[in-house]
Design a protein around this motif. Structure first.
Motif, PDB file in Angstrom:
ATOM      1  N   GLY A 109      26.927  44.705  -3.355  1.00  0.00           N
ATOM      2  CA  GLY A 109      27.311  45.616  -4.429  1.00  0.00           C
ATOM      3  C   GLY A 109      28.770  45.995  -4.372  1.00  0.00           C
ATOM      4  N   PRO A 110      29.181  46.895  -5.231  1.00  0.00           N
ATOM      5  CA  PRO A 110      28.322  47.557  -6.227  1.00  0.00           C
ATOM      6  C   PRO A 110      27.974  46.619  -7.373  1.00  0.00           C
ATOM      7  CG  PRO A 110      30.613  48.236  -6.518  1.00  0.00           C
ATOM      8  CD  PRO A 110      30.581  47.379  -5.283  1.00  0.00           C
ATOM      9  N   VAL A 111      26.711  46.628  -7.771  1.00  0.00           N
ATOM     10  CA  VAL A 111      26.285  45.812  -8.902  1.00  0.00           C
ATOM     11  C   VAL A 111      26.715  46.478 -10.206  1.00  0.00           C
ATOM     12  CG1 VAL A 111      24.338  44.733 -10.077  1.00  0.00           C
ATOM     13  CG2 VAL A 111      24.328  44.946  -7.581  1.00  0.00           C
ATOM     14  N   PHE A 112      26.473  47.789 -10.301  1.00  0.00           N
ATOM     15  CA  PHE A 112      26.879  48.568 -11.466  1.00  0.00           C
ATOM     16  C   PHE A 112      27.863  49.648 -11.009  1.00  0.00           C
ATOM     17  CE2 PHE A 112      22.393  47.289 -12.010  1.00  0.00           C
ATOM     18  CZ  PHE A 112      22.507  46.470 -13.114  1.00  0.00           C
ATOM     19  N   ASP A 113      28.525  50.265 -11.949  1.00  0.00           N
ATOM     20  CA  ASP A 113      29.484  51.311 -11.605  1.00  0.00           C
ATOM     21  C   ASP A 113      28.773  52.537 -11.028  1.00  0.00           C
ATOM     22  OD1 ASP A 113      32.156  52.557 -11.634  1.00  0.00           O
ATOM     23  OD2 ASP A 113      31.261  53.894 -13.123  1.00  0.00           O
ATOM     24  N   GLY A 168      28.491  43.189 -11.532  1.00  0.00           N
ATOM     25  CA  GLY A 168      27.748  42.804 -12.716  1.00  0.00           C
ATOM     26  C   GLY A 168      26.600  41.883 -12.340  1.00  0.00           C
ATOM     27  N   LEU A 169      25.674  41.729 -13.247  1.00  0.00           N
ATOM     28  CA  LEU A 169      24.454  40.978 -12.947  1.00  0.00           C
ATOM     29  C   LEU A 169      24.714  39.484 -12.741  1.00  0.00           C
ATOM     30  CD1 LEU A 169      21.863  42.672 -15.318  1.00  0.00           C
ATOM     31  CD2 LEU A 169      21.793  42.628 -12.817  1.00  0.00           C
ATOM     32  N   GLU A 170      25.692  38.927 -13.443  1.00  0.00           N
ATOM     33  CA  GLU A 170      25.930  37.484 -13.321  1.00  0.00           C
ATOM     34  C   GLU A 170      26.423  37.119 -11.927  1.00  0.00           C
ATOM     35  OE1 GLU A 170      28.563  33.963 -15.461  1.00  0.00           O
ATOM     36  OE2 GLU A 170      28.106  35.805 -16.567  1.00  0.00           O
ATOM     37  N   ARG A 171      27.415  37.842 -11.409  1.00  0.00           N
ATOM     38  CA  ARG A 171      27.925  37.546 -10.071  1.00  0.00           C
ATOM     39  C   ARG A 171      26.905  37.943  -9.003  1.00  0.00           C
ATOM     40  NH1 ARG A 171      33.204  39.032  -7.789  1.00  0.00           N
ATOM     41  NH2 ARG A 171      32.980  37.050  -6.697  1.00  0.00           N
ATOM     42  N   PHE A 172      26.153  38.999  -9.268  1.00  0.00           N
ATOM     43  CA  PHE A 172      25.098  39.364  -8.328  1.00  0.00           C
ATOM     44  C   PHE A 172      24.075  38.244  -8.227  1.00  0.00           C
ATOM     45  CE2 PHE A 172      20.893  41.231  -7.470  1.00  0.00           C
ATOM     46  CZ  PHE A 172      21.132  41.732  -6.198  1.00  0.00           C
ATOM     47  N   ALA A 173      23.692  37.664  -9.356  1.00  0.00           N
ATOM     48  CA  ALA A 173      22.742  36.550  -9.351  1.00  0.00           C
ATOM     49  C   ALA A 173      23.321  35.364  -8.587  1.00  0.00           C
ATOM     50  CB  ALA A 173      22.395  36.149 -10.780  1.00  0.00           C
ATOM     51  N   GLU A 174      24.621  35.125  -8.726  1.00  0.00           N
ATOM     52  CA  GLU A 174      25.270  34.050  -7.975  1.00  0.00           C
ATOM     53  C   GLU A 174      25.169  34.304  -6.471  1.00  0.00           C
ATOM     54  OE1 GLU A 174      29.774  32.252  -7.245  1.00  0.00           O
ATOM     55  OE2 GLU A 174      29.387  33.548  -8.989  1.00  0.00           O
ATOM     56  N   ALA A 175      25.375  35.571  -6.076  1.00  0.00           N
ATOM     57  CA  ALA A 175      25.266  35.927  -4.662  1.00  0.00           C
ATOM     58  C   ALA A 175      23.845  35.692  -4.150  1.00  0.00           C
ATOM     59  CB  ALA A 175      25.670  37.383  -4.457  1.00  0.00           C
ATOM     60  N   ALA A 227      20.213  44.983  -3.630  1.00  0.00           N
ATOM     61  CA  ALA A 227      21.233  45.432  -4.577  1.00  0.00           C
ATOM     62  C   ALA A 227      21.572  46.896  -4.329  1.00  0.00           C
ATOM     63  CB  ALA A 227      20.743  45.254  -6.012  1.00  0.00           C
ATOM     64  N   ILE A 228      22.857  47.240  -4.454  1.00  0.00           N
ATOM     65  CA  ILE A 228      23.280  48.632  -4.346  1.00  0.00           C
ATOM     66  C   ILE A 228      24.356  48.897  -5.391  1.00  0.00           C
ATOM     67  CG2 ILE A 228      25.185  48.290  -2.684  1.00  0.00           C
ATOM     68  CD1 ILE A 228      24.161  50.845  -1.240  1.00  0.00           C
ATOM     69  N   GLY A 229      24.480  50.153  -5.789  1.00  0.00           N
ATOM     70  CA  GLY A 229      25.526  50.544  -6.723  1.00  0.00           C
ATOM     71  C   GLY A 229      25.009  50.747  -8.128  1.00  0.00           C
ATOM     72  N   GLY A 230      24.791  52.012  -8.487  1.00  0.00           N
ATOM     73  CA  GLY A 230      24.348  52.323  -9.836  1.00  0.00           C
ATOM     74  C   GLY A 230      22.909  51.920 -10.117  1.00  0.00           C
ATOM     75  N   ILE A 231      22.105  51.753  -9.067  1.00  0.00           N
ATOM     76  CA  ILE A 231      20.713  51.325  -9.257  1.00  0.00           C
ATOM     77  C   ILE A 231      19.868  52.519  -9.696  1.00  0.00           C
ATOM     78  CG2 ILE A 231      18.709  50.230  -8.215  1.00  0.00           C
ATOM     79  CD1 ILE A 231      21.182  48.445  -8.349  1.00  0.00           C
ATOM     80  N   THR A 232      19.179  52.340 -10.787  1.00  0.00           N
ATOM     81  CA  THR A 232      18.236  53.335 -11.289  1.00  0.00           C
ATOM     82  C   THR A 232      16.854  52.694 -11.371  1.00  0.00           C
ATOM     83  OG1 THR A 232      18.604  52.678 -13.598  1.00  0.00           O
ATOM     84  CG2 THR A 232      20.034  54.422 -12.703  1.00  0.00           C
ATOM     85  N   ILE A 269      16.031  48.462 -11.754  1.00  0.00           N
ATOM     86  CA  ILE A 269      15.401  47.712 -10.670  1.00  0.00           C
ATOM     87  C   ILE A 269      14.872  46.374 -11.177  1.00  0.00           C
ATOM     88  CG2 ILE A 269      13.353  47.654  -9.186  1.00  0.00           C
ATOM     89  CD1 ILE A 269      13.942  50.561  -8.450  1.00  0.00           C
ATOM     90  N   SER A 270      14.252  46.359 -12.339  1.00  0.00           N
ATOM     91  CA  SER A 270      13.722  45.103 -12.867  1.00  0.00           C
ATOM     92  C   SER A 270      14.844  44.117 -13.165  1.00  0.00           C
ATOM     93  CB  SER A 270      12.887  45.351 -14.126  1.00  0.00           C
ATOM     94  OG  SER A 270      13.676  45.960 -15.140  1.00  0.00           O
ATOM     95  N   GLU A 271      16.017  44.623 -13.591  1.00  0.00           N
ATOM     96  CA  GLU A 271      17.152  43.742 -13.887  1.00  0.00           C
ATOM     97  C   GLU A 271      17.646  43.034 -12.638  1.00  0.00           C
ATOM     98  OE1 GLU A 271      20.306  45.368 -16.429  1.00  0.00           O
ATOM     99  OE2 GLU A 271      19.051  47.129 -16.702  1.00  0.00           O
ATOM    100  N   VAL A 272      17.824  43.780 -11.556  1.00  0.00           N
ATOM    101  CA  VAL A 272      18.337  43.147 -10.342  1.00  0.00           C
ATOM    102  C   VAL A 272      17.269  42.265  -9.695  1.00  0.00           C
ATOM    103  CG1 VAL A 272      20.114  44.882  -9.926  1.00  0.00           C
ATOM    104  CG2 VAL A 272      17.847  45.186  -8.888  1.00  0.00           C
ATOM    105  N   ARG A 273      16.015  42.614  -9.837  1.00  0.00           N
ATOM    106  CA  ARG A 273      14.951  41.749  -9.309  1.00  0.00           C
ATOM    107  C   ARG A 273      14.932  40.420 -10.060  1.00  0.00           C
ATOM    108  NH1 ARG A 273       9.406  44.502  -9.590  1.00  0.00           N
ATOM    109  NH2 ARG A 273       8.765  42.625  -8.473  1.00  0.00           N
ATOM    110  N   ARG A 274      15.101  40.458 -11.374  1.00  0.00           N
ATOM    111  CA  ARG A 274      15.143  39.215 -12.141  1.00  0.00           C
ATOM    112  C   ARG A 274      16.359  38.377 -11.764  1.00  0.00           C
ATOM    113  NH1 ARG A 274      12.720  42.342 -16.428  1.00  0.00           N
ATOM    114  NH2 ARG A 274      14.778  43.013 -17.140  1.00  0.00           N
ATOM    115  N   ALA A 275      17.428  39.045 -11.335  1.00  0.00           N
ATOM    116  CA  ALA A 275      18.633  38.330 -10.916  1.00  0.00           C
ATOM    117  C   ALA A 275      18.512  37.752  -9.513  1.00  0.00           C
ATOM    118  CB  ALA A 275      19.839  39.269 -10.982  1.00  0.00           C
ATOM    119  N   GLY A 276      17.441  38.099  -8.801  1.00  0.00           N
ATOM    120  CA  GLY A 276      17.215  37.512  -7.497  1.00  0.00           C
ATOM    121  C   GLY A 276      17.130  38.478  -6.339  1.00  0.00           C
TER     122      GLY A 276
END
Length: 210
Positions: free
Chosen positions: A130-134, A146-153, A163-168, A172-179
Motif C-alpha cells: 500500500g497505500p492502495v487508496f488515499d 490504485g487498484l491496477e498497480r495493486f493487482a500487478e503486485a 492490502a492497506i491504505g484507505g481500506i473500508t 474489501i471486495s475490490e482489493v480481493r478481486r484484484a488479488g
C-alpha cells in the motif's frame, strides 16, 4: 512455518484510540473475532514498548491470535511473540529469519510491485502492500497505488498479499478481486466508535463470496 490462516490484520496506532487504552481496544477487537495484530508504535521507548507488547500479548495469546511487532526482533524473542513485521528498508528478511527461525512469521511492508517481488525472493511469509487508496496515515509513503498497480503486485507474488491504505468494508471486495489475500487496517477499526462492531463487519466482508 505455520500457515498464514488470518485474512485481517489490525495495525495499531494508539493515537487513533480516543476514549480508552490501546490494550482495551485490542481486547474488544479480539473478542469480536480479530485474527491477527501488528503492534506498530515506533515512537515508544524500548521499555514502554516492551510493557505495551506484554499487555497486548496477554490478551492475544489467550485467544490464539498471532501478535506481530514492527522491526523489533529482540522483543519477539524476549516475549515469545509470533513474528516480526519489517519495513522494506529495515532489517533484511534473511537476518530476521536466521535469528527467529522457522516458527515465527516474517512479514514485509511494500509499496510497489518490485518491492513485493523482492520480498518474495528474500523469503518473507507475507507482504502488506500500500497505500492502495488515499489515507492520511500513509501519505508519507507517496501517491496511492490504485487498484491496477495493486493487482500487478498481487500477480507477482506467490505469498499472501494484504492490502492497506484507505481500506473500508466496501473496498474489501475490490482489493480481493484484484488479488488480495486479506487486508491490514488501522483507522477502519481503531477509528470507529464501536471497535467490536467494526471488526465483525470487516471479518464478514472478508468471508463473503465475491
Amino acid at each position: 512455518m505455520p500457515p498464514i490462516d488470518f485474512r485481517l490484520i489490525l495495525v495499531t496506532d494508539r493515537s487513533q484510540v480516543s476514549d480508552q487504552s490501546l490494550p482495551v481496544a485490542v481486547q474488544q477487537a479480539v473478542q469480536a473475532g480479530l485474527p491477527a495484530v501488528q503492534l506498530r508504535e515506533r515512537d515508544l521507548p524500548t521499555r514502554d514498548l516492551l510493557e505495551l507488547a506484554r499487555r497486548i500479548h496477554d490478551i492475544t495469546k489467550l485467544q490464539g491470535v498471532p501478535l506481530l511487532i514492527n522491526d523489533r526482533v529482540d522483543l519477539v524473542l524476549a516475549l515469545d511473540l509470533d513474528g516480526v513485521h519489517l519495513r522494506a528498508n529495515s532489517l533484511p528478511v534473511s537476518v530476521a529469519r536466521r535469528i527467529l527461525g522457522e516458527r515465527c512469521f516474517v512479514g514485509v511492508s511494500t509499496h510497489s510491485p518490485d518491492e513485493v517481488r523482492r520480498a518474495n525472493d528474500d523469503g518473507a511469509d507475507y507482504v502488506i502492500v500500500g497505500p492502495v487508496f488515499d489515507t492520511p496515515s500513509k501519505r508519507a509513503y507517496g501517491e496511492p497505488l490504485g487498484l491496477e498497480r495493486f493487482a500487478e503486485a498481487c500477480c507477482g507474488s506467490s505469498i499472501p498479499v494484504f492490502a492497506i491504505g484507505g481500506i473500508t468494508r466496501e473496498r474489501i471486495s475490490e482489493v480481493r478481486r484484484a488479488g488480495a489475500y486479506g487486508v491490514a487496517m488501522i483507522g477502519g477499526i481503531l477509528g470507529r466508535r464501536d471497535i467490536g462492531m467494526a471488526t465483525e463487519e470487516m471479518c464478514v466482508a472478508l468471508q463473503s463470496p465475491l
